[in-house]
Motif scaffolding. Structure first.
Motif, PDB file in Angstrom:
ATOM      1  N   LEU A  45       5.551   8.087  -2.345  1.00 30.46           N
ATOM      2  CA  LEU A  45       6.053   6.806  -1.614  1.00 30.46           C
ATOM      3  C   LEU A  45       6.534   7.033  -0.373  1.00 30.46           C
ATOM      4  O   LEU A  45       7.250   7.900  -0.039  1.00 30.46           O
ATOM      5  CB  LEU A  45       7.250   6.086  -2.637  1.00 30.46           C
ATOM      6  CG  LEU A  45       6.939   6.079  -4.110  1.00 30.46           C
ATOM      7  CD1 LEU A  45       8.039   5.536  -4.714  1.00 30.46           C
ATOM      8  CD2 LEU A  45       5.758   5.260  -4.210  1.00 30.46           C
ATOM      9  N   GLU A  46       6.074   6.078   0.428  1.00 29.38           N
ATOM     10  CA  GLU A  46       6.399   6.089   1.937  1.00 29.38           C
ATOM     11  C   GLU A  46       7.061   4.676   2.109  1.00 29.38           C
ATOM     12  O   GLU A  46       6.845   3.560   1.377  1.00 29.38           O
ATOM     13  CB  GLU A  46       5.063   6.286   2.585  1.00 29.38           C
ATOM     14  CG  GLU A  46       4.395   7.383   2.359  1.00 29.38           C
ATOM     15  CD  GLU A  46       4.917   8.532   3.131  1.00 29.38           C
ATOM     16  OE1 GLU A  46       5.627   8.538   4.066  1.00 29.38           O
ATOM     17  OE2 GLU A  46       4.763   9.796   2.635  1.00 29.38           O
ATOM     18  N   ARG A  52       3.251  -4.054  -4.161  1.00 27.32           N
ATOM     19  CA  ARG A  52       1.836  -4.221  -4.863  1.00 27.32           C
ATOM     20  C   ARG A  52       1.050  -2.926  -4.349  1.00 27.32           C
ATOM     21  O   ARG A  52       0.051  -2.422  -5.539  1.00 27.32           O
ATOM     22  CB  ARG A  52       1.350  -5.468  -4.024  1.00 27.32           C
ATOM     23  CG  ARG A  52      -0.051  -5.666  -4.566  1.00 27.32           C
ATOM     24  CD  ARG A  52      -0.456  -6.985  -3.625  1.00 27.32           C
ATOM     25  NE  ARG A  52      -1.826  -7.490  -4.100  1.00 27.32           N
ATOM     26  CZ  ARG A  52      -2.648  -8.395  -3.755  1.00 27.32           C
ATOM     27  NH1 ARG A  52      -2.157  -9.242  -2.821  1.00 27.32           N
ATOM     28  NH2 ARG A  52      -3.794  -8.677  -3.972  1.00 27.32           N
ATOM     29  N   TYR A  53       0.859  -2.256  -3.337  1.00 24.99           N
ATOM     30  CA  TYR A  53       0.125  -1.260  -2.903  1.00 24.99           C
ATOM     31  C   TYR A  53       0.549   0.044  -3.856  1.00 24.99           C
ATOM     32  O   TYR A  53      -0.432   0.587  -4.409  1.00 24.99           O
ATOM     33  CB  TYR A  53       0.700  -0.737  -1.733  1.00 24.99           C
ATOM     34  CG  TYR A  53      -0.510   0.581  -1.133  1.00 24.99           C
ATOM     35  CD1 TYR A  53      -1.600   0.319  -0.524  1.00 24.99           C
ATOM     36  CD2 TYR A  53       0.149   1.595  -1.178  1.00 24.99           C
ATOM     37  CE1 TYR A  53      -2.273   1.373  -0.269  1.00 24.99           C
ATOM     38  CE2 TYR A  53      -0.758   2.860  -1.018  1.00 24.99           C
ATOM     39  CZ  TYR A  53      -1.941   2.725  -0.370  1.00 24.99           C
ATOM     40  OH  TYR A  53      -2.775   3.647   0.174  1.00 24.99           O
ATOM     41  N   GLY A  62       2.594  -4.604 -10.783  1.00 22.82           N
ATOM     42  CA  GLY A  62       3.032  -4.895  -9.713  1.00 22.82           C
ATOM     43  C   GLY A  62       4.198  -5.597  -9.743  1.00 22.82           C
ATOM     44  O   GLY A  62       5.424  -5.832  -9.168  1.00 22.82           O
ATOM     45  N   ARG A  63       4.269  -6.968 -10.349  1.00 21.24           N
ATOM     46  CA  ARG A  63       5.219  -7.773 -10.465  1.00 21.24           C
ATOM     47  C   ARG A  63       6.389  -7.098 -11.147  1.00 21.24           C
ATOM     48  O   ARG A  63       7.496  -7.526 -10.541  1.00 21.24           O
ATOM     49  CB  ARG A  63       4.732  -9.163 -11.403  1.00 21.24           C
ATOM     50  CG  ARG A  63       3.518  -9.849 -10.645  1.00 21.24           C
ATOM     51  CD  ARG A  63       3.225 -11.076 -11.492  1.00 21.24           C
ATOM     52  NE  ARG A  63       2.361 -11.990 -10.701  1.00 21.24           N
ATOM     53  CZ  ARG A  63       1.265 -12.376 -11.172  1.00 21.24           C
ATOM     54  NH1 ARG A  63       1.070 -12.133 -12.462  1.00 21.24           N
ATOM     55  NH2 ARG A  63       0.365 -13.153 -10.484  1.00 21.24           N
ATOM     56  N   THR A  80       7.827  -4.348   2.738  1.00 23.56           N
ATOM     57  CA  THR A  80       7.662  -3.029   2.579  1.00 23.56           C
ATOM     58  C   THR A  80       9.075  -2.304   1.596  1.00 23.56           C
ATOM     59  O   THR A  80       9.885  -3.006   1.771  1.00 23.56           O
ATOM     60  CB  THR A  80       7.524  -2.200   3.880  1.00 23.56           C
ATOM     61  OG1 THR A  80       8.580  -2.425   4.690  1.00 23.56           O
ATOM     62  CG2 THR A  80       6.007  -2.897   4.349  1.00 23.56           C
ATOM     63  N   LEU A  81       9.034  -1.065   1.368  1.00 20.25           N
ATOM     64  CA  LEU A  81      10.045  -0.699   0.733  1.00 20.25           C
ATOM     65  C   LEU A  81      11.290  -0.614   2.036  1.00 20.25           C
ATOM     66  O   LEU A  81      12.185  -0.749   1.483  1.00 20.25           O
ATOM     67  CB  LEU A  81       9.665   0.974   0.231  1.00 20.25           C
ATOM     68  CG  LEU A  81       8.848   1.075  -0.900  1.00 20.25           C
ATOM     69  CD1 LEU A  81       8.566   2.564  -1.306  1.00 20.25           C
ATOM     70  CD2 LEU A  81       9.381   0.165  -2.043  1.00 20.25           C
TER      71      LEU A  81
END
Length: 111
Positions: A45-46, A52-53, A62-63, A80-81
């Motif tokens: 993870l970034e 979703r990605y 994803g949901r 994004t995160l």
């Protein structure tokens, strides 16, 4: 040329349908090639990644991941995160840890 003169609407509709088929076919092939690459599967993870990605990379819902991270269901916004952490007012490491916990739990269920 005769067909175009006799049935211009039909030929135009056929051309549009053929164009749409080609567009979506090429798009599907591109996405399939991208996600079949092992470099894009189960990525670490970034901060730039969206739920979703991550879901595509890890083959999870994803949901469900977005709900787990507290992201409201808005199809127009793909935070994004890093954005999620800023909006929640928590450190990025905390959001990443929550996402990793979700992924670990899901991985246990799939095995």
């Amino acid at each position: 040329m005769t067909l175009l003169r006799r049935h211009p609407v039909l030929v135009t509709c056929f051309a549009l349908a053929l164009s749409a088929t080609l567009y979506f076919g090429v798009r599907t092939i591109q996405r399939t090639i991208y996600w079949m690459d092992p470099a894009h599967q189960a990525q670490a993870l970034e901060p730039w990644m969206t739920p979703r990605y991550i879901a595509h990379s890890w083959l999870v819902d994803g949901r469900a991941l977005a709900r787990h991270l507290g992201v409201p269901p808005d199809p127009k916004e793909r935070p994004t995160l890093e954005t999620i952490a800023k909006k929640r007012g928590v450190p990025l490491a905390e959001v990443i840890a929550e996402a990793e916990a979700f992924l670990a739990l899901h991985a246990e269920r799939q095995e």
